[in-house]
Design a protein around this motif. Structure first.
Motif, PDB file in Angstrom:
ATOM      1  N   TRP A   1     -56.542   3.784 -34.539  1.00 40.19           N
ATOM      2  CA  TRP A   1     -55.559   4.873 -34.573  1.00 40.19           C
ATOM      3  C   TRP A   1     -56.140   6.068 -35.304  1.00 40.19           C
ATOM      4  O   TRP A   1     -55.855   7.215 -34.959  1.00 40.19           O
ATOM      5  N   ARG A   2     -56.970   5.823 -36.271  1.00 42.17           N
ATOM      6  CA  ARG A   2     -57.622   6.922 -37.019  1.00 42.17           C
ATOM      7  C   ARG A   2     -58.495   7.760 -36.088  1.00 42.17           C
ATOM      8  O   ARG A   2     -58.516   8.982 -36.179  1.00 42.17           O
ATOM      9  N   GLU A   3     -59.217   7.106 -35.174  1.00 44.25           N
ATOM     10  CA  GLU A   3     -60.055   7.840 -34.220  1.00 44.25           C
ATOM     11  C   GLU A   3     -59.216   8.644 -33.232  1.00 44.25           C
ATOM     12  O   GLU A   3     -59.677   9.666 -32.720  1.00 44.25           O
ATOM     13  N   LEU A   4     -58.010   8.182 -32.959  1.00 42.83           N
ATOM     14  CA  LEU A   4     -57.137   8.867 -32.002  1.00 42.83           C
ATOM     15  C   LEU A   4     -56.356  10.030 -32.611  1.00 42.83           C
ATOM     16  O   LEU A   4     -55.885  10.898 -31.886  1.00 42.83           O
ATOM     17  N   ARG A   5     -56.226  10.059 -33.933  1.00 45.11           N
ATOM     18  CA  ARG A   5     -55.405  11.111 -34.535  1.00 45.11           C
ATOM     19  C   ARG A   5     -56.078  12.474 -34.414  1.00 45.11           C
ATOM     20  O   ARG A   5     -57.293  12.582 -34.213  1.00 45.11           O
ATOM     21  N   CYS A   6     -55.267  13.508 -34.561  1.00 40.19           N
ATOM     22  CA  CYS A   6     -55.732  14.886 -34.464  1.00 40.19           C
ATOM     23  C   CYS A   6     -56.710  15.202 -35.599  1.00 40.19           C
ATOM     24  O   CYS A   6     -56.571  14.669 -36.714  1.00 40.19           O
ATOM     25  N   GLY A   7     -57.650  16.072 -35.313  1.00 41.68           N
ATOM     26  CA  GLY A   7     -58.594  16.520 -36.343  1.00 41.68           C
ATOM     27  C   GLY A   7     -57.908  17.192 -37.516  1.00 41.68           C
ATOM     28  O   GLY A   7     -58.472  17.289 -38.605  1.00 41.68           O
ATOM     29  N   SER A   8     -56.668  17.655 -37.319  1.00 44.96           N
ATOM     30  CA  SER A   8     -55.892  18.266 -38.401  1.00 44.96           C
ATOM     31  C   SER A   8     -55.237  17.210 -39.286  1.00 44.96           C
ATOM     32  O   SER A   8     -54.631  17.541 -40.303  1.00 44.96           O
ATOM     33  N   GLY A   9     -55.329  15.939 -38.883  1.00 42.99           N
ATOM     34  CA  GLY A   9     -54.744  14.846 -39.660  1.00 42.99           C
ATOM     35  C   GLY A   9     -53.431  14.316 -39.110  1.00 42.99           C
ATOM     36  O   GLY A   9     -52.927  13.305 -39.590  1.00 42.99           O
ATOM     37  N   VAL A  10     -52.859  14.981 -38.100  1.00 41.73           N
ATOM     38  CA  VAL A  10     -51.603  14.515 -37.504  1.00 41.73           C
ATOM     39  C   VAL A  10     -51.864  13.222 -36.732  1.00 41.73           C
ATOM     40  O   VAL A  10     -52.803  13.141 -35.937  1.00 41.73           O
ATOM     41  N   GLU A  11     -51.020  12.233 -36.978  1.00 42.49           N
ATOM     42  CA  GLU A  11     -51.172  10.929 -36.327  1.00 42.49           C
ATOM     43  C   GLU A  11     -50.930  11.004 -34.818  1.00 42.49           C
ATOM     44  O   GLU A  11     -50.185  11.863 -34.349  1.00 42.49           O
ATOM     45  N   TYR A  12     -51.521  10.069 -34.096  1.00 43.43           N
ATOM     46  CA  TYR A  12     -51.265   9.937 -32.661  1.00 43.43           C
ATOM     47  C   TYR A  12     -49.777   9.628 -32.490  1.00 43.43           C
ATOM     48  O   TYR A  12     -49.243   8.743 -33.162  1.00 43.43           O
ATOM     49  N   PRO A  13     -49.073  10.336 -31.607  1.00 43.43           N
ATOM     50  CA  PRO A  13     -47.626  10.139 -31.472  1.00 43.43           C
ATOM     51  C   PRO A  13     -47.228   8.694 -31.142  1.00 43.43           C
ATOM     52  O   PRO A  13     -47.765   8.077 -30.232  1.00 43.43           O
ATOM     53  N   VAL A  14     -46.273   8.187 -31.891  1.00 39.31           N
ATOM     54  CA  VAL A  14     -45.794   6.814 -31.734  1.00 39.31           C
ATOM     55  C   VAL A  14     -45.269   6.577 -30.314  1.00 39.31           C
ATOM     56  O   VAL A  14     -45.515   5.522 -29.728  1.00 39.31           O
ATOM     57  N   GLU A  15     -44.586   7.561 -29.742  1.00 43.44           N
ATOM     58  CA  GLU A  15     -43.978   7.375 -28.413  1.00 43.44           C
ATOM     59  C   GLU A  15     -45.005   7.203 -27.299  1.00 43.44           C
ATOM     60  O   GLU A  15     -44.651   6.791 -26.198  1.00 43.44           O
ATOM     61  N   TRP A  16     -46.270   7.509 -27.558  1.00 47.14           N
ATOM     62  CA  TRP A  16     -47.316   7.350 -26.535  1.00 47.14           C
ATOM     63  C   TRP A  16     -48.201   6.135 -26.781  1.00 47.14           C
ATOM     64  O   TRP A  16     -49.107   5.869 -26.004  1.00 47.14           O
ATOM     65  N   ARG A  17     -47.955   5.399 -27.817  1.00 51.44           N
ATOM     66  CA  ARG A  17     -48.858   4.308 -28.196  1.00 51.44           C
ATOM     67  C   ARG A  17     -48.857   3.141 -27.216  1.00 51.44           C
ATOM     68  O   ARG A  17     -49.858   2.461 -27.088  1.00 51.44           O
TER      69      ARG A  17
ATOM     70  N   TYR B   1     -56.420  12.808 -29.828  1.00 48.04           N
ATOM     71  CA  TYR B   1     -55.201  13.609 -29.721  1.00 48.04           C
ATOM     72  C   TYR B   1     -55.383  14.925 -30.480  1.00 48.04           C
ATOM     73  O   TYR B   1     -56.049  14.974 -31.518  1.00 48.04           O
ATOM     74  N   ARG B   2     -54.788  15.998 -29.943  1.00 49.25           N
ATOM     75  CA  ARG B   2     -54.763  17.292 -30.636  1.00 49.25           C
ATOM     76  C   ARG B   2     -53.360  17.883 -30.547  1.00 49.25           C
ATOM     77  O   ARG B   2     -52.739  17.841 -29.485  1.00 49.25           O
ATOM     78  N   THR B   3     -52.889  18.432 -31.648  1.00 46.18           N
ATOM     79  CA  THR B   3     -51.675  19.233 -31.577  1.00 46.18           C
ATOM     80  C   THR B   3     -52.037  20.504 -30.822  1.00 46.18           C
ATOM     81  O   THR B   3     -53.223  20.872 -30.726  1.00 46.18           O
ATOM     82  N   SER B   4     -51.059  21.213 -30.294  1.00 47.54           N
ATOM     83  CA  SER B   4     -51.364  22.453 -29.573  1.00 47.54           C
ATOM     84  C   SER B   4     -51.989  23.474 -30.519  1.00 47.54           C
ATOM     85  O   SER B   4     -52.880  24.232 -30.115  1.00 47.54           O
ATOM     86  N   GLN B   5     -51.580  23.478 -31.780  1.00 45.62           N
ATOM     87  CA  GLN B   5     -52.150  24.403 -32.756  1.00 45.62           C
ATOM     88  C   GLN B   5     -53.626  24.086 -33.013  1.00 45.62           C
ATOM     89  O   GLN B   5     -54.467  24.983 -33.058  1.00 45.62           O
ATOM     90  N   HIS B   6     -53.934  22.808 -33.191  1.00 42.58           N
ATOM     91  CA  HIS B   6     -55.327  22.418 -33.431  1.00 42.58           C
ATOM     92  C   HIS B   6     -56.169  22.676 -32.186  1.00 42.58           C
ATOM     93  O   HIS B   6     -57.310  23.135 -32.278  1.00 42.58           O
ATOM     94  N   ASN B   7     -55.603  22.398 -31.024  1.00 40.41           N
ATOM     95  CA  ASN B   7     -56.318  22.645 -29.772  1.00 40.41           C
ATOM     96  C   ASN B   7     -56.695  24.121 -29.649  1.00 40.41           C
ATOM     97  O   ASN B   7     -57.818  24.455 -29.276  1.00 40.41           O
ATOM     98  N   ALA B   8     -55.767  25.008 -29.979  1.00 40.64           N
ATOM     99  CA  ALA B   8     -56.054  26.448 -29.941  1.00 40.64           C
ATOM    100  C   ALA B   8     -57.129  26.810 -30.960  1.00 40.64           C
ATOM    101  O   ALA B   8     -58.025  27.607 -30.668  1.00 40.64           O
TER     102      ALA B   8
END
Length: 137
Positions: free
Chosen positions: A10-26, A55-62
């Motif tokens: 899960w750590r590898e899947l989380r956003c580079g900003s530190g936001v966890e991978y969304p639970v609803e998609w697990r 995973y990336r949040t839209s903010q991190h992706n930008a």
């Protein structure tokens, strides 16, 4: 559980900003990504493969200049560094060979130093090369 599969955390899947991978998609998106990741790892001879982006949040992706409609934002993509012993081009060709009809791999992009794979909801495979990459198949 450490992750959705034995070699993807899960750590590898989380956003580079530190936001966890969304639970609803697990249970669906993460499982599909993990299955593809494990199949690539097996094809490489069971060697470790480094995930450079999940995973990336839209903010991190930008912030990282990602595509506006990136599959990373949807939790369906991984950027993978080639394992030791393979060039980026060799790694790309290996993954391209796995993306046969019926495969969950629906997107493959090759960049300098990494290969993007995704499990987008699509009937066809989408393949691209980053600007500046040569066009060998």
């Amino acid at each position: 559980m450490v992750g959705p599969s034995p070699h993807l955390s899960w750590r590898e899947l989380r956003c580079g900003s530190g936001v966890e991978y969304p639970v609803e998609w697990r249970r669906d998106r993460a499982v599909a990504l993990a299955w593809v990741f494990e199949s690539i790892r097996v094809a490489c001879g069971h060697v470790p493969i480094v995930v450079t982006s999940g995973y990336r949040t839209s903010q991190h992706n930008a912030a990282v200049a990602g595509a506006r409609q990136s599959q990373h934002i949807e939790g369906r993509a991984l950027d993978l560094q080639p394992p030791v012993g393979l060039t980026t081009e060799e790694f790309y060709r290996l993954i391209r060979g796995l993306a046969t009809e019926g495969s969950a791999i629906k997107g493959i992009g090759v960049y300098r130093g990494h290969v993007h794979i995704d499990v987008r909801p699509s009937a066809r495979l989408v393949v691209w090369r980053a600007r500046g990459m040569d066009h060998r198949t």
